[in-house]
Enzyme design. Structure first.
Site, short mmCIF file in Angstrom:
data_model
loop_
_atom_site.label_atom_id
_atom_site.label_comp_id
_atom_site.label_asym_id
_atom_site.label_seq_id
_atom_site.Cartn_x
_atom_site.Cartn_y
_atom_site.Cartn_z
N LYS A 6 -116.81 165.29 -47.30
CA LYS A 6 -117.02 166.12 -48.18
C LYS A 6 -116.30 165.56 -49.65
CE LYS A 6 -118.99 168.69 -46.88
NZ LYS A 6 -120.64 168.25 -46.35
N HIS B 183 -116.97 157.09 -42.60
CA HIS B 183 -115.73 158.06 -42.76
C HIS B 183 -114.61 157.25 -42.04
CE1 HIS B 183 -118.05 161.04 -44.61
NE2 HIS B 183 -118.47 161.56 -43.41
N SER C 272 -114.97 172.61 -49.22
CA SER C 272 -116.31 172.38 -49.05
C SER C 272 -116.45 172.16 -47.58
CB SER C 272 -116.67 170.96 -49.57
OG SER C 272 -117.82 170.34 -49.27
P1 A3P Z 1 -119.77 171.19 -52.33
O1 A3P Z 1 -119.58 171.73 -50.78
O2 A3P Z 1 -118.24 171.68 -52.82
O3 A3P Z 1 -120.85 171.60 -53.05
P2 A3P Z 1 -120.18 164.63 -48.66
O4 A3P Z 1 -121.50 163.98 -49.02
O5 A3P Z 1 -119.13 163.62 -48.63
O6 A3P Z 1 -120.21 165.55 -47.50
O7 A3P Z 1 -119.88 165.88 -49.79
C1 A3P Z 1 -120.61 166.80 -49.81
C2 A3P Z 1 -120.00 167.57 -51.43
O8 A3P Z 1 -120.68 166.91 -52.43
C3 A3P Z 1 -120.78 169.11 -51.71
O9 A3P Z 1 -119.74 169.85 -52.05
C4 A3P Z 1 -121.95 168.75 -52.27
O10 A3P Z 1 -122.44 169.82 -53.11
C5 A3P Z 1 -121.22 167.72 -53.34
N1 A3P Z 1 -122.39 166.88 -53.88
C6 A3P Z 1 -123.57 165.96 -53.42
N2 A3P Z 1 -124.29 165.58 -54.16
C7 A3P Z 1 -123.70 165.93 -55.57
C8 A3P Z 1 -123.89 165.94 -56.96
N3 A3P Z 1 -125.18 165.07 -57.29
N4 A3P Z 1 -123.18 166.36 -58.03
C9 A3P Z 1 -122.30 167.03 -57.42
N5 A3P Z 1 -121.79 167.40 -56.26
C10 A3P Z 1 -122.59 166.89 -55.27
#
Ligand code: A3P
Length: 291
Positions: A46, A101, A131
């Protein structure tokens, strides 16, 4: 290998999601053959994994930038320890880009030869917490938690998958790797300069048009509506969800924690953060308006 609960399995002190991990892969991980031009994205969940997967894929693959190839991000930049589509990593053409991870002590030892470039993408942990709370209540292979307070307790305690240990471990061992630390908030606040920083580290020169294409296609809005970039298909169809009200790209902002944490929870978080992040001088941004 310990049995942790019905969702997780513990391998050498770290928890893995049981339904998508193959313990045999973990057992062979140390010896996983690394190529000098491999690139690794390391994150705590996240923290911007999918975002960086998209950016790196766009930087490296012209067919991605100009939409002539129909390959999903997770196949272009697969997870090292979660080989969801059973790809044969040894047969992938170079340059290979992996995401992971894993804590620093479980990655292939070839990474320490320092030729391979590694990114560590980190995010302020209060937003990671929020998140992760939404994500694990949405996706069926994770353990759901009734209240944010309970989730906060598990997060701060961190048994088996501790945010503090993950970032500290990678930070303290940074000299063992050819690694660049970059924050989610840097990406959010200035995507274009962050993409340039990434290109510099990769020694990849893009034209202005190519750079524009990378930036345009890796905005939150663009990725959210791009089925190849947003994981929704995989999560909804392969992995399974508990409800249909969410998306992998949920809010994509800085400071959503302020909408969720009480004053008391926030103080508890700050106290533990201060204690556990002593001597880790990485800069954290907690608010969208912060410089
Ligand atoms: P949120 O749940 O706060 O919206 P991961 O890929 O490590 O699992 O992280 C997911 C988080 O990154 C989510 O956060 C997602 O919305 C955010 N995310 C993914 N792509 C993004 C982008 N282009 N711009 C901003 N946030 C992004």
């Amino acid at each position: 290998m310990d049995k942790t609960n019905e969702y997780l399995v513990n391998f050498k002190g770290h928890n893995f999601v049981k339904d998508v991990v193959n313990i045999e892969d973990l057992e062979k991980m140390e010896e996983f053959e690394i190529r000098d031009d491999d690139v690794f994205i390391i994150t705590y969940p996240k923290s911007g994994t999918i975002w960086t997967q998209q950016i790196l894929s766009l930087i490296y693959f012209e067919g991605h930038r100009n939409n002539t190839e129909n390959i999903s991000t997770v196949d272009r930049v697969p997870f090292l320890e979660y080989n969801i589509h059973n790809l044969d990593y040894a047969k992938m053409s170079s340059p290979r880009i992996f995401s992971s991870h894993l804590p620093y002590y479980l990655v292939p030892k070839g990474l320490k030869e320092k030729k391979t470039k590694t990114f560590y993408i980190y995010r302020n942990p209060k937003d990671v917490l929020i998140s992760y709370f939404h994500f694990s209540n949405w996706v069926a292979i994770f353990e759901a938690t009734d209240t944010l307070d309970q989730f906060l307790g598990k997060f701060l305690d961190g048994k088996g998958n501790c945010w503090f240990d993950h970032i500290r471990g990678w930070y303290e061992h940074r000299h063992d790797f050819n690694i660049m630390f970059l924050s989610y908030e840097d990406l959010k606040k200035d995507l274009r300069s962050s993409v340039l920083k990434i290109c510099n580290f990769l020694e990849k020169e893009l034209s202005e048009e190519e750079l524009d294409a990378v930036v345009r296609q890796s905005t939150f809005e663009n990725m959210k509506s791009d089925p190849l970039a947003n994981y929704n298909y995989i999560i909804n169809n392969k992995i399974g969800v508990r409800n249909n009200d969410s998306h992998f790209l949920r809010k994509g902002t800085i400071g959503d924690w302020k909408n969720h944490l009480t004053v008391e929870q926030n103080e508890r978080f700050d106290m533990i953060f201060k204690m556990k992040m002593k001597n880790v001088p990485l800069k954290f941004i907690w608010d969208i308006n912060e410089q």
